[in-house]
Design a protein around this motif. Structure first.
Motif, PDB file in Angstrom:
ATOM      1  N   TYR A   9      52.174 148.066  30.056  1.00 24.30           N
ATOM      2  CA  TYR A   9      52.344 149.410  30.589  1.00 24.30           C
ATOM      3  C   TYR A   9      53.265 149.386  31.808  1.00 24.30           C
ATOM      4  O   TYR A   9      53.156 148.514  32.668  1.00 24.30           O
ATOM      5  N   PRO A  10      54.152 150.366  31.915  1.00 28.19           N
ATOM      6  CA  PRO A  10      55.006 150.458  33.096  1.00 28.19           C
ATOM      7  C   PRO A  10      54.265 151.146  34.238  1.00 28.19           C
ATOM      8  O   PRO A  10      53.237 151.798  34.009  1.00 28.19           O
ATOM      9  N   PRO A  11      54.756 151.051  35.462  1.00 30.13           N
ATOM     10  CA  PRO A  11      54.201 151.861  36.547  1.00 30.13           C
ATOM     11  C   PRO A  11      54.359 153.343  36.200  1.00 30.13           C
ATOM     12  O   PRO A  11      55.368 153.751  35.617  1.00 30.13           O
ATOM     13  N   ALA A  23      53.150 166.069  43.219  1.00 30.77           N
ATOM     14  CA  ALA A  23      52.384 166.978  42.375  1.00 30.77           C
ATOM     15  C   ALA A  23      52.734 166.792  40.901  1.00 30.77           C
ATOM     16  O   ALA A  23      51.851 166.727  40.034  1.00 30.77           O
ATOM     17  N   LEU A  24      54.030 166.696  40.612  1.00 23.99           N
ATOM     18  CA  LEU A  24      54.451 166.457  39.230  1.00 23.99           C
ATOM     19  C   LEU A  24      53.943 165.108  38.756  1.00 23.99           C
ATOM     20  O   LEU A  24      53.477 164.968  37.612  1.00 23.99           O
ATOM     21  N   GLY A  25      53.994 164.096  39.621  1.00 21.02           N
ATOM     22  CA  GLY A  25      53.490 162.780  39.259  1.00 21.02           C
ATOM     23  C   GLY A  25      52.007 162.793  38.925  1.00 21.02           C
ATOM     24  O   GLY A  25      51.561 162.059  38.028  1.00 21.02           O
ATOM     25  N   THR A  26      51.229 163.629  39.597  1.00 24.96           N
ATOM     26  CA  THR A  26      49.798 163.729  39.305  1.00 24.96           C
ATOM     27  C   THR A  26      49.561 164.258  37.901  1.00 24.96           C
ATOM     28  O   THR A  26      48.689 163.770  37.171  1.00 24.96           O
ATOM     29  N   ILE A  27      50.344 165.272  37.507  1.00 24.32           N
ATOM     30  CA  ILE A  27      50.240 165.780  36.140  1.00 24.32           C
ATOM     31  C   ILE A  27      50.599 164.690  35.144  1.00 24.32           C
ATOM     32  O   ILE A  27      49.871 164.432  34.166  1.00 24.32           O
ATOM     33  N   LYS A  28      51.703 164.006  35.386  1.00 23.23           N
ATOM     34  CA  LYS A  28      52.153 162.977  34.460  1.00 23.23           C
ATOM     35  C   LYS A  28      51.160 161.814  34.363  1.00 23.23           C
ATOM     36  O   LYS A  28      50.945 161.253  33.283  1.00 23.23           O
ATOM     37  N   ASN A  29      50.554 161.454  35.482  1.00 27.78           N
ATOM     38  CA  ASN A  29      49.591 160.347  35.463  1.00 27.78           C
ATOM     39  C   ASN A  29      48.446 160.608  34.496  1.00 27.78           C
ATOM     40  O   ASN A  29      47.864 159.673  33.926  1.00 27.78           O
ATOM     41  N   ASN A  30      48.120 161.877  34.312  1.00 26.18           N
ATOM     42  CA  ASN A  30      46.995 162.259  33.466  1.00 26.18           C
ATOM     43  C   ASN A  30      47.408 162.641  32.047  1.00 26.18           C
ATOM     44  O   ASN A  30      46.541 162.955  31.225  1.00 26.18           O
ATOM     45  N   GLY A  39      54.053 156.694  31.202  1.00 26.83           N
ATOM     46  CA  GLY A  39      55.318 156.210  31.731  1.00 26.83           C
ATOM     47  C   GLY A  39      56.333 155.850  30.664  1.00 26.83           C
ATOM     48  O   GLY A  39      56.080 155.930  29.463  1.00 26.83           O
ATOM     49  N   THR A  40      57.496 155.444  31.142  1.00 28.18           N
ATOM     50  CA  THR A  40      58.626 155.095  30.277  1.00 28.18           C
ATOM     51  C   THR A  40      58.681 153.584  30.064  1.00 28.18           C
ATOM     52  O   THR A  40      58.576 152.813  31.025  1.00 28.18           O
ATOM     53  N   PHE A  41      58.824 153.154  28.826  1.00 26.81           N
ATOM     54  CA  PHE A  41      58.922 151.747  28.459  1.00 26.81           C
ATOM     55  C   PHE A  41      59.879 151.030  29.418  1.00 26.81           C
ATOM     56  O   PHE A  41      61.001 151.479  29.659  1.00 26.81           O
ATOM     57  N   LYS A  42      59.430 149.921  29.972  1.00 29.53           N
ATOM     58  CA  LYS A  42      60.215 149.243  31.003  1.00 29.53           C
ATOM     59  C   LYS A  42      61.585 148.783  30.501  1.00 29.53           C
ATOM     60  O   LYS A  42      62.565 148.765  31.266  1.00 29.53           O
ATOM     61  N   ALA A  43      61.676 148.408  29.244  1.00 30.08           N
ATOM     62  CA  ALA A  43      62.974 147.995  28.707  1.00 30.08           C
ATOM     63  C   ALA A  43      63.970 149.148  28.740  1.00 30.08           C
ATOM     64  O   ALA A  43      65.166 148.950  29.018  1.00 30.08           O
TER      65      ALA A  43
END
Length: 392
Positions: free
Chosen positions: A64-66, A259-266, A270-274
């Motif tokens: 999993y990516p950050p 705030a946007l990151g909080t929505i995305k976290n749930n 994330g985006t594939f690291k490659a």
């Protein structure tokens, strides 16, 4: 089975409808030229593909990516913003990796819009702005983009009672579908308006690098005070021919990014690291590769503009995007005209009203086919008697 009532408020997605019409026409045996969807028809930049191959083979990229993107991607994106616009950003608090900008644009409404809130969205505009407002329980308020105003919204025309109830405003320059551009004086007015009414200003810059004849699109974040109220969405899709890769970023005001990151976290992981590694390589692609892409679109644009003038349209040269936004012949609605284009010329173009009520009376052409197909589309239009002076 009882589906959500909110789905009843959403019209069929424009580009899905275009795909359906193409399939129907092909089933009838027609050879279709589709100028409907803004999807680049040439390969991704080779150095980006090569970087992706290497990144996939690295086992360190197989987890999993950050959630907010790798440190390397966030820093590289900040470096790009500094180099391109002179905007300094904190990679830890003012930068967020996205799965392309479409998902981030849709999710930002959930971070800021509650039941009863309004949003200020351009009309015509990218359908996601309006539809995501509805999904979030808000009410979209259309800001008309009129030819006489250079397809820029008139902030003074927004009723004060609407402005006070609005949580966010979306702007998109270079613009889809009109191909209009904006300058820093316009962005200053937008920043002042949004600060006055405590509105989050969202700038969609999907076409920032697709410009011609020396024109360079500015960033709203270059305006003094913009970091107090604005975020900007970027996508690798159009600039580097990476539509299917689904990678981009949002940057700007730290509170809004969080705030946007909080929505995305749930919602996503994330985006594939490659893919992020390949996206970093895109920033380092030789400038001549980007210029080569833009020269290709410029040639297509000029071929289509000249051909349409021969068919009676008045076409002013555009400075950006790979779209042409044109009036339909007098007496036709947008949908009537694009139906004629499909049935008589077997050319697919989307109706202007698919981008909002103010798009009625127009149609859009996407320059995402080779020059020979564009010339064939023009020949078909001429043979079918399709011109700006045509009558029903």
């Amino acid at each position: 089975m009882r589906q959500s009532q909110r789905l009843d408020k959403i019209p069929p997605y424009l580009f899905a409808e275009i795909d359906r019409k193409i399939a129907e026409a092909k089933a009838k045996g027609h050879e279709i030229i589709s100028l409907g969807i803004g999807d680049p028809d040439t390969p991704t930049i080779p150095s980006v593909v090569e970087a992706m191959h290497k990144a996939i083979d690295n086992p360190k990229n197989h987890d999993y990516p950050p959630y907010n993107g790798t440190e390397a991607f966030r820093k590289a994106s900040c470096d790009w913003m500094k180099k391109r616009f002179g905007v300094t950003l904190n990679p830890d608090t003012e930068m967020l990796c996205n799965i392309g900008s479409k998902e981030a644009i849709a999710h930002v409404f959930f971070a800021f819009v509650d039941e009863g809130d309004y949003t200020l969205v351009p009309d015509p505009g990218y359908p996601v702005y309006k539809n995501a407002t509805i999904f979030a329980g808000g009410t979209p308020y259309s800001m008309p983009l009129k030819a006489e105003n250079g397809f820029l919204p008139d902030f003074d025309a927004i009723p004060e009672e609407i402005a006070k109830k609005s949580k966010l405003m979306f702007l998109n320059y270079p613009n889809n579908p009109t191909a209009a551009v904006a300058d820093l004086d316009f962005y200053k007015k937008a920043v002042d308006f949004c600060k006055k009414y405590d509105i989050l200003l969202c700038s969609d810059m999907a076409y920032s690098e697709m410009t011609y004849d020396g024109y360079k699109a500015p960033s709203v974040l270059q305006v003094e005070g913009a970091m107090d109220c604005a975020i900007e969405f970027y996508s690798h899709s159009k600039s580097y021919n990476m539509t299917g890769w689904r990678v981009g970023f949002v940057c700007g005001n730290a509170q809004a990014v969080k705030a946007l990151g909080t929505i995305k976290n749930n919602i996503d992981s994330g985006t594939f690291k490659a893919i992020q590694e390949a996206a970093i390589e895109a920033y380092n692609a030789p400038s001549e590769q980007i210029e080569k892409l833009n020269q290709m679109y410029k040639e297509r644009k000029e071929v289509m503009e000249e051909g349409l003038r021969d068919l009676g349209w008045s076409v002013a040269p555009s400075k950006a995007t790979f779209y042409l936004w044109l009036p339909v012949p007098e007496g036709f609605t947008s949908e009537e005209f694009v139906t004629v284009m499909l049935e008589k010329a077997h050319v697919v173009v989307p109706p202007g009203n698919g981008y909002g009520k103010c798009g009625e009376g127009f149609f859009r052409i996407a320059l995402t086919r080779p020059v020979d197909e564009l010339r064939e589309a023009l020949r078909r239009m001429k043979r079918a008697g399709i011109s700006y002076k045509m009558t029903k």
